[in-house]
Enzyme design. Structure first.
Site, PDB file in Angstrom:
ATOM      1  N   ASP A 170       0.861  -1.183   0.000  1.00  0.00           N
ATOM      2  CA  ASP A 170       0.000   0.000   0.000  1.00  0.00           C
ATOM      3  C   ASP A 170       0.896   1.231   0.000  1.00  0.00           C
ATOM      4  O   ASP A 170       1.657   1.446   0.937  1.00  0.00           O
ATOM      5  CB  ASP A 170      -0.895  -0.015   1.242  1.00  0.00           C
ATOM      6  N   GLU A 255      -1.008  -1.328  -6.240  1.00  0.00           N
ATOM      7  CA  GLU A 255      -2.182  -0.646  -6.772  1.00  0.00           C
ATOM      8  C   GLU A 255      -1.814   0.114  -8.031  1.00  0.00           C
ATOM      9  O   GLU A 255      -0.687   0.587  -8.165  1.00  0.00           O
ATOM     10  CB  GLU A 255      -2.652   0.403  -5.765  1.00  0.00           C
ATOM     11  N   ASP A 339      -3.129   0.779   7.036  1.00  0.00           N
ATOM     12  CA  ASP A 339      -2.316   0.541   5.847  1.00  0.00           C
ATOM     13  C   ASP A 339      -2.021  -0.944   5.629  1.00  0.00           C
ATOM     14  O   ASP A 339      -2.014  -1.421   4.497  1.00  0.00           O
ATOM     15  CB  ASP A 339      -1.003   1.330   5.930  1.00  0.00           C
TER      16      ASP A 339
END
Ligand code: ZN
Length: 405
Positions: A170, A255, A339
């Site tokens: 993340d 991501e 997170d």
């Protein structure tokens, strides 16, 4: 060297200007061969005789670089090539015929003395098969030589051993990257606060000096030096972090940057962070490919922060404000670090992408097999209504402010 860099800049600018004029008159920017012919004429012109004082090789390379800049402009990968200014970074590339390396010393064409340099690697330079040397002068006046090297079989490092481990990352603004693997250290961004403060002080000082004065130039160099130090500290961290990831994990899930940027809605900090993120992603791509490891990019709208990553749960919160660092899942009672939880969801979604099951953007719609792989046995949540779909609403708000970058 300064003169060589100056000539490279003059050639670049003259040729670029010539190409622009051709475009206006004939509707074409011309080919690489055309520019080569133009350079020959330019060197014969009485006003440009000085071009013959330096090695011809870097000048020819400048044409090649410009040609490549045009190609990527045609391919819509970059903007139209720009004129080079004296105060910006300058560089000259010496191909094989224009340099020699002997006894650890670098000799460049048309230079009387070998280059005085500091060699910063363990391997002696004489043992390397160097195919080109690029000398750069940074805006702060420091000089660098970059060598393009072909490694022999023995010099090529062994690819990292498979570890059987997968990780989700993340990306954030305060902590650069949080890993789904709680045992592992998070990826910390270098602390640039002091460097930034110094740079800002120099910038204020520079603003007080008269334009064009020697004192202003002195301050400008200090600002440029501070910028370079910040950039190098960031690059160092990114190189080390990506190497570590590729060594420790076989599968790495991240991501999509666009979505990561929108999700972490913090205006300016976000733009700065994004620069590091795209470099991070690029390095991961390169290193994963080289090491034969897998990289999964999660490009769907997943509520990675708000969903409980517990494989048996998958509860999705209605809302999770940015300042909330830890939360307890109302579904299963698990205590989550914001997170780490997001990183675990990215891992699960990434494994789903690799398994070829795209799934839908709806929360809770992760394919079971992916969850299986990520977290062990999949248990369907009992006594819970399916997670409500609030993420969709959030998306529409966020996508209105699509990033200008
Ligand atoms: Zn839960």
């Amino acid at each position: 060297m300064s003169r060589t860099l100056g000539c490279v800049r003059v050639v670049w600018n003259q040729v670029l200007n010539w190409r622009k004029e051709r475009w206006a008159k004939e509707g074409t920017f011309g080919s690489y061969r055309d520019t080569s012919g133009y350079l020959t004429k330019l060197k014969r012109h009485p006003d440009f005789e000085f071009l013959r004082e330096v090695s011809a090789v870097p000048l020819q390379q400048a044409l090649r670089h410009q040609h490549r800049a045009f190609e990527s402009f045609y391919a819509k990968r970059s903007n139209f090539p720009r004129f080079k200014s004296r105060t910006h970074r300058g560089s000259a590339t010496f191909a094989k015929t224009a340099f020699k390396i002997r006894d650890g010393q670098l000799h460049l064409a048309k230079m009387e003395q070998p280059v005085r340099w500091v060699w910063s690697f363990d391997i002696p330079v004489d043992e390397l098969a160097v195919s080109s040397v690029t000398v750069t002068r940074e805006p702060d006046g420091s000089w660098w030589a970059a060598l393009c090297v072909e490694l022999s079989e023995e010099q090529t490092p062994e690819p990292p051993e498979p570890t059987g481990k997968a990780v989700g990352i993340d990306l954030g603004i305060h902590t650069f990257g949080t890993l789904s693997d709680e045992e592992a250290e998070p990826l910390e961004a270098p602390d640039l606060r002091r460097k930034e403060a110094n740079r800002q002080r120099y910038q204020r000082r520079m603003a007080r000096k008269r334009k064009g004065s020697a004192n202003r130039d002195k301050e400008r160099k200090k600002v440029a030096r501070a910028y370079r130090k910040e950039r190098q500290a960031r690059e160092d961290m990114l190189q080390k972090a990506t190497t570590r990831l590729v060594e420790e994990y076989d599968t790495i899930c991240v991501e999509d940057l666009h979505i990561a940027g929108l999700m972490k809605n913090r205006r300016i900090a976000r733009h700065i962070a994004r620069m590091g993120w795209s470099r991070f992603r690029r390095l991961l791509e390169i290193k994963c490919e080289r090491a034969g490891k897998r990289l999964a990019v999660v490009d769907r709208w997943e509520p990675t922060s708000k969903r409980c990553s517990n494989p048996g749960c998958g509860f999705v919160l209605d809302e999770l404000r940015l300042e909330v660092r830890k939360w307890t899942c109302p579904g299963c009672g698990a205590r989550h670090d914001r997170d780490v939880n997001a990183a675990k969801n990215i891992l699960a979604a990434g494994l789903a992408v690799l398994a070829g099951k795209r799934g839908s953007a709806a929360p809770g719609a992760l394919p079971n097999s992916a969850v299986d792989k990520a977290c062990g046995a999949y248990v369907r949540p009992r006594g819970l209504s399916p997670p409500r779909q609030r993420a969709a609403k959030q998306e529409t708000i966020l996508s209105d402010e699509v990033n200008p970058l």
